[in-house]
Scaffold this motif. Structure first.
Motif, PDB file in Angstrom:
ATOM      1  N   PHE A  49       0.827  -1.208   0.000  1.00 28.93           N
ATOM      2  CA  PHE A  49       0.000   0.000   0.000  1.00 28.93           C
ATOM      3  C   PHE A  49       0.862   1.259   0.000  1.00 28.93           C
ATOM      4  O   PHE A  49       1.905   1.309   0.665  1.00 28.93           O
ATOM      5  N   GLU A  50       0.413   2.246  -0.730  1.00 29.74           N
ATOM      6  CA  GLU A  50       0.947   3.602  -0.581  1.00 29.74           C
ATOM      7  C   GLU A  50       0.110   4.266   0.512  1.00 29.74           C
ATOM      8  O   GLU A  50      -1.108   4.420   0.363  1.00 29.74           O
TER       9      GLU A  50
ATOM     10  N   LEU B 132       5.538   3.707   1.834  1.00 32.65           N
ATOM     11  CA  LEU B 132       5.127   2.443   1.231  1.00 32.65           C
ATOM     12  C   LEU B 132       5.118   1.399   2.338  1.00 32.65           C
ATOM     13  O   LEU B 132       6.089   1.279   3.096  1.00 32.65           O
ATOM     14  N   GLU B 133       4.000   0.684   2.461  1.00 31.23           N
ATOM     15  CA  GLU B 133       3.869  -0.267   3.573  1.00 31.23           C
ATOM     16  C   GLU B 133       3.437  -1.643   3.071  1.00 31.23           C
ATOM     17  O   GLU B 133       2.495  -1.759   2.286  1.00 31.23           O
ATOM     18  N   TRP B 134       4.147  -2.648   3.567  1.00 35.81           N
ATOM     19  CA  TRP B 134       3.829  -4.034   3.254  1.00 35.81           C
ATOM     20  C   TRP B 134       3.113  -4.630   4.448  1.00 35.81           C
ATOM     21  O   TRP B 134       3.627  -4.597   5.578  1.00 35.81           O
ATOM     22  N   ALA B 135       1.925  -5.174   4.239  1.00 36.47           N
ATOM     23  CA  ALA B 135       1.151  -5.818   5.302  1.00 36.47           C
ATOM     24  C   ALA B 135       1.158  -7.317   5.036  1.00 36.47           C
ATOM     25  O   ALA B 135       0.477  -7.793   4.128  1.00 36.47           O
TER      26      ALA B 135
ATOM     27  N   LYS C  52      -3.996   0.529  -2.396  1.00 37.85           N
ATOM     28  CA  LYS C  52      -3.393  -0.728  -2.856  1.00 37.85           C
ATOM     29  C   LYS C  52      -2.625  -0.514  -4.150  1.00 37.85           C
ATOM     30  O   LYS C  52      -3.118   0.105  -5.091  1.00 37.85           O
ATOM     31  N   VAL C  53      -1.384  -1.036  -4.169  1.00 37.62           N
ATOM     32  CA  VAL C  53      -0.558  -1.023  -5.372  1.00 37.62           C
ATOM     33  C   VAL C  53      -0.068  -2.441  -5.615  1.00 37.62           C
ATOM     34  O   VAL C  53      -0.266  -3.336  -4.794  1.00 37.62           O
ATOM     35  N   ASP C  54       0.581  -2.658  -6.742  1.00 38.11           N
ATOM     36  CA  ASP C  54       1.058  -3.996  -7.065  1.00 38.11           C
ATOM     37  C   ASP C  54       2.037  -4.494  -6.000  1.00 38.11           C
ATOM     38  O   ASP C  54       2.924  -3.752  -5.559  1.00 38.11           O
ATOM     39  N   ASP C  55       1.864  -5.740  -5.586  1.00 36.53           N
ATOM     40  CA  ASP C  55       2.698  -6.299  -4.517  1.00 36.53           C
ATOM     41  C   ASP C  55       4.184  -6.252  -4.844  1.00 36.53           C
ATOM     42  O   ASP C  55       5.031  -6.216  -3.934  1.00 36.53           O
ATOM     43  N   SER C  56       4.536  -6.225  -6.124  1.00 37.44           N
ATOM     44  CA  SER C  56       5.944  -6.211  -6.516  1.00 37.44           C
ATOM     45  C   SER C  56       6.677  -4.976  -6.005  1.00 37.44           C
ATOM     46  O   SER C  56       7.901  -4.998  -5.824  1.00 37.44           O
ATOM     47  N   LYS C  57       5.934  -3.891  -5.759  1.00 38.03           N
ATOM     48  CA  LYS C  57       6.569  -2.673  -5.247  1.00 38.03           C
ATOM     49  C   LYS C  57       7.118  -2.880  -3.831  1.00 38.03           C
ATOM     50  O   LYS C  57       7.963  -2.112  -3.366  1.00 38.03           O
ATOM     51  N   CYS C  58       6.628  -3.894  -3.142  1.00 39.02           N
ATOM     52  CA  CYS C  58       7.060  -4.160  -1.773  1.00 39.02           C
ATOM     53  C   CYS C  58       7.915  -5.426  -1.683  1.00 39.02           C
ATOM     54  O   CYS C  58       8.018  -6.039  -0.618  1.00 39.02           O
ATOM     55  N   ASN C  59       8.545  -5.804  -2.785  1.00 37.39           N
ATOM     56  CA  ASN C  59       9.344  -7.021  -2.787  1.00 37.39           C
ATOM     57  C   ASN C  59      10.445  -6.995  -1.731  1.00 37.39           C
ATOM     58  O   ASN C  59      10.744  -8.009  -1.093  1.00 37.39           O
TER      59      ASN C  59
END
Length: 301
Positions: free
Chosen positions: A38-39, A67-70, A228-235
């Motif tokens: 998520f942004e 940018l946050e990964w949950a 929500k953004v593409d999960d790849s941004k939080c790899n």
């Protein structure tokens, strides 16, 4: 006639149980929509103050983005656990910060309610008090307690949301700058949206002194959007968690043993002049014995 009545009761019970299971599934699906990349935009502003001090200065409006990964770390019949990770800095070489964690427990009856000054009172409710409800338990970056509350997820008119008001410690943006209040009464609304989810807050800044009534110093609005953004941004964050999840599983296990004592909890703010998160973030404390010892050293018996 009697046989028909018994059959009717059985059919009614079956229908009610099916409806309850469908509702629970809706709840679970809503909670898990808070997982992913998520942004995030954090917005906080003080709205009203009730201070009798003519020189009172409200907190500055706070706006921050990231940018946050949950990460979904537990997905059980009656429990869903989500670990949040911040991904900051140069996108080509981002820095990962272990952030807050939220556990959702169905029809939970055991609570640690914040009472100010690094203390939490243990409370137990009856099953009837929490029937159909989910408790959200929020934890600090070191997995120590923060705040929790129980309420019913609502799905109506195309909306899915959960609302609760509970006492919490001062947020990080405040406790390093403010010492004129010691409790944040948080009005939390988690709503699933078409862009992701929204954390909408109506908070009160409370002065709590033993033996007297609480005093409301000021009120605050929080409006945090998770787009929500593409999960790849939080790899990078997802990879970091894979590399560190074993250590933090050990930390959660130790905290679970503390919480399962079902007693009021008080924690030291520092040991050896360092807060708990600095001890646990150190690579020196990665094994079970060291982790258990550090956490126990902060628990006031």
């Amino acid at each position: 006639m009697k046989r028909l009545t018994v059959l009717s009761v059985m059919i009614l019970a079956f229908v009610l149980n099916a409806n309850a299971q469908n509702k629970k599934k809706q709840d679970q699906e809503a909670i898990k929509k808070m997982c992913g990349c998520f942004e995030v935009t954090f917005n906080f502003t003080e709205t009203f103050n009730y201070s009798k001090d003519s020189l009172y200065k409200p907190s500055e409006t706070k706006i921050a983005k990231g940018l946050e990964w949950a990460q979904l770390i537990e997905d059980e019949k009656n429990k869903i656990s989500i670990q949040h990770l911040l991904q900051v800095g140069d996108p080509s070489k981002p820095h990962i910060v272990k952030h807050w964690r939220q556990d959702w427990i169905f029809e939970n009856t055991n609570f640690y309610m914040f009472n100010g000054d690094n203390t939490w009172n243990y409370e137990s409710l009856s099953k009837s008090d929490v029937k159909g409800q989910w408790t959200q338990k929020v934890y600090q970056v070191d997995d120590s307690p923060r705040y929790e509350g129980s309420a019913t997820w609502v799905h109506v008119d195309g909306k899915s949301f959960w609302e609760n008001t509970t006492n919490a410690p001062l947020p990080r943006r405040e406790y390093t700058k403010r010492s004129d209040y010691n409790i944040t009464k948080r009005g939390n609304r988690h709503e699933i949206t078409n862009y992701g989810w929204l954390h909408d807050q109506d908070n009160a800044k409370i002065i709590r002194t033993s033996g007297t009534d609480d005093v409301v110093l000021a009120k605050e609005k929080g409006y945090n959007t998770y787009v929500k953004v593409d999960d790849s941004k939080c790899n990078a964050a997802a990879k970091w968690w894979q590399e560190h999840e074993q250590k933090w599983r050990l930390v959660r296990s130790k905290w679970s043993s503390v919480y399962n004592r079902h007693k009021n909890l008080a924690l030291k703010s520092k040991v050896e002049n360092k807060p708990l998160y600095k001890h646990l973030f150190s690579e020196d404390n990665s094994k079970t014995e060291a982790i258990n010892s550090v956490i126990e050293s902060f628990v006031i018996n």
